[in-house]
Design an enzyme around this catalytic site. Structure first.
Site, PDB file in Angstrom:
ATOM      1  N   CYS A 133     -16.115 -18.538 -42.873  1.00 38.59           N
ATOM      2  CA  CYS A 133     -17.426 -19.289 -42.448  1.00 38.59           C
ATOM      3  C   CYS A 133     -17.365 -20.640 -42.932  1.00 38.59           C
ATOM      4  CB  CYS A 133     -18.666 -18.450 -43.109  1.00 38.59           C
ATOM      5  SG  CYS A 133     -18.705 -16.730 -42.431  1.00 38.59           S
ATOM      6  N   ARG A 148     -21.256 -19.015 -39.246  1.00 39.67           N
ATOM      7  CA  ARG A 148     -20.941 -17.713 -39.494  1.00 39.67           C
ATOM      8  C   ARG A 148     -19.776 -17.047 -38.602  1.00 39.67           C
ATOM      9  NH1 ARG A 148     -23.495 -11.694 -38.921  1.00 39.67           N
ATOM     10  NH2 ARG A 148     -22.407 -10.816 -40.498  1.00 39.67           N
ATOM     11  N   LEU A 149     -18.673 -16.593 -39.200  1.00 35.46           N
ATOM     12  CA  LEU A 149     -17.809 -15.715 -38.690  1.00 35.46           C
ATOM     13  C   LEU A 149     -17.986 -14.121 -39.040  1.00 35.46           C
ATOM     14  CD1 LEU A 149     -14.946 -15.393 -36.963  1.00 35.46           C
ATOM     15  CD2 LEU A 149     -13.688 -15.520 -38.977  1.00 35.46           C
ATOM     16  N   ILE A 206     -17.694 -10.666 -40.112  1.00 31.43           N
ATOM     17  CA  ILE A 206     -16.771  -9.761 -40.507  1.00 31.43           C
ATOM     18  C   ILE A 206     -17.397  -8.437 -40.936  1.00 31.43           C
ATOM     19  CG2 ILE A 206     -14.878  -9.030 -42.239  1.00 31.43           C
ATOM     20  CD1 ILE A 206     -14.101 -12.247 -41.974  1.00 31.43           C
ATOM     21  N   ILE A 207     -18.486  -8.458 -41.804  1.00 26.11           N
ATOM     22  CA  ILE A 207     -19.018  -7.221 -42.514  1.00 26.11           C
ATOM     23  C   ILE A 207     -20.642  -7.224 -41.800  1.00 26.11           C
ATOM     24  CG2 ILE A 207     -19.948  -6.054 -44.531  1.00 26.11           C
ATOM     25  CD1 ILE A 207     -16.866  -6.047 -44.404  1.00 26.11           C
ATOM     26  N   ASN A 220     -19.584 -18.427 -47.968  1.00 27.37           N
ATOM     27  CA  ASN A 220     -17.938 -18.515 -47.288  1.00 27.37           C
ATOM     28  C   ASN A 220     -17.170 -17.525 -48.002  1.00 27.37           C
ATOM     29  OD1 ASN A 220     -15.721 -18.724 -45.696  1.00 27.37           O
ATOM     30  ND2 ASN A 220     -15.346 -20.699 -46.937  1.00 27.37           N
ATOM     31  N   GLY A 221     -17.052 -16.178 -47.730  1.00 31.66           N
ATOM     32  CA  GLY A 221     -16.024 -15.532 -48.372  1.00 31.66           C
ATOM     33  C   GLY A 221     -16.554 -13.979 -48.036  1.00 31.66           C
ATOM     34  N   GLU A 222     -15.741 -13.004 -49.136  1.00 36.23           N
ATOM     35  CA  GLU A 222     -16.040 -11.601 -48.927  1.00 36.23           C
ATOM     36  C   GLU A 222     -15.947 -11.278 -50.645  1.00 36.23           C
ATOM     37  OE1 GLU A 222     -14.286  -8.964 -45.708  1.00 36.23           O
ATOM     38  OE2 GLU A 222     -12.745 -10.358 -46.319  1.00 36.23           O
ATOM     39  N   ASP A 265     -21.961  -8.180 -46.854  1.00 36.31           N
ATOM     40  CA  ASP A 265     -21.672  -7.946 -48.342  1.00 36.31           C
ATOM     41  C   ASP A 265     -21.964  -9.114 -49.279  1.00 36.31           C
ATOM     42  OD1 ASP A 265     -19.651  -9.309 -46.648  1.00 36.31           O
ATOM     43  OD2 ASP A 265     -18.706  -9.797 -48.753  1.00 36.31           O
TER      44      ASP A 265
END
Length: 329
Positions: free
Chosen positions: A2, A47-48, A50-51, A72-74, A95
């Site tokens: 992101c 935003r991309l 993913i969750i 930005n991240g997980e 998340d």
């Protein structure tokens, strides 16, 4: 992947350049975008998904709407953390939301309990709390000018508005009161020769496998299609084999690129056949490399020759994989 931008301006507040800053990150987040003002704090997000693809828009707010967050991240351990935060109402399926509620419970120490790759800016009553993961996997840059603090995922977002852009140090957090503080670093220790003698080869190899498998498994956390890069070498073949063991949707998609006559394509094809992956290939030539150079350097934001050399095939294989999956190991 992101994109985030943020500005902390305790004096005034007219930052029309925020839109331009955010637009520079269009490539990092094609799914959603938002730009919000919280008095002295401005937060922007590309935003991309993913969750929680359908319910994870950012900035994320807490229940009282006085704390706001862009990430930005997980966060790999978000489900575990979520069980510890049962007294909070979660407004998204992302998340990232555990960060804001963990912060409510633990303050700036919350960052020590995050297992993941992340760069985030949190606004608490219009004051910033900013952090970046231990290894700096996720990019983050900052600048200070005319009493304002700027933060962004890429240098290109800041370059037109400030004189000097600096890298936000990995494993650190920042608040106006504390400045930069290191919250975690990798400790490297070497056991004595005597200690090494007490560890068997079986223990060593089992330890490596256990850790590698755990690392692969937790990175497969996604609500969108996932695949693997596969060159046919030892590293990518091991990751692909472990990922296949934990893939619920069969078959696992794998991707390889190379030049005609190179060793990667036939080696990857052999491993893919053995593992039974849904394999995809792309052959590129010298002209393709020359044409891609300006674009690769623009996104890489570096002129380092060795980095560019490795980024060229990565660019081609990412472009190939993006036609089929959203997340790649």
């Amino acid at each position: 992947m992101c994109g985030i931008v943020a500005v902390y301006d305790k004096e005034s507040g007219d930052h029309r350049q925020l839109t331009e800053m955010l637009n520079k990150l269009n490539h990092r987040g094609p799914d959603e975008e938002e730009l919000c003002n919280y008095k002295t704090m401005y937060l922007g997000h590309k935003r991309l998904s993913i969750i929680g693809p359908s319910k994870g828009r950012q900035p994320i707010s807490n229940e009282n709407d006085d704390i706001h967050l862009v990430v930005n991240g997980e966060v790999y351990n978000y489900e575990e953390l979520k069980t510890q935060l049962s007294n909070h109402n979660f407004s998204t399926l992302s998340d990232s939301e555990v960060i804001i509620h963990l912060y409510e419970e633990q303050g700036i120490d919350c960052v020590k309990n995050l297992d993941g790759m992340f760069a985030f800016v949190l606004s608490d009553n219009e004051k910033p709390f900013v952090a970046r993961d231990t290894l700096g996997i996720k990019p983050l840059y900052y600048a200070e000018e005319d009493g304002c603090l700027f933060f962004a995922s890429e240098m290109k977002s800041l370059a037109n508005f400030v004189k000097e852009v600096k890298e936000f140090p990995p494993g650190h957090y920042f608040t106006p009161e504390t400045g930069f503080q290191q919250f975690r670093k990798i400790q490297v220790s070497y056991a004595s020769t005597q200690q090494n003698k007490s560890i068997s080869l079986n223990q060593i190899t089992e330890g490596i496998r256990t850790r590698l498998e755990a690392a692969v498994k937790k990175r497969m956390m996604a609500h969108v299609p996932l695949g693997v890069f596969l060159s046919g070498g030892l590293d990518s073949s091991l990751v692909a084999a472990l990922a296949k063991e934990h893939t619920k949707k069969k078959p696992l998609k794998s991707f390889c690129v190379g030049m005609k006559g190179g060793s990667d394509l036939p080696a990857a094809r052999q491993v893919a056949e053995y593992l039974g992956t849904d394999h995809h290939e792309l052959i590129y030539n010298e002209q393709d490399i020359f044409e891609s150079l300006p674009r690769v350097i623009y996104f890489l934001e570096s002129f380092d020759p060795s980095l560019i050399r490795s980024a060229i095939p990565t660019y081609f294989v990412c472009r190939l994989a993006s036609k089929y999956v959203t997340v790649i190991l």
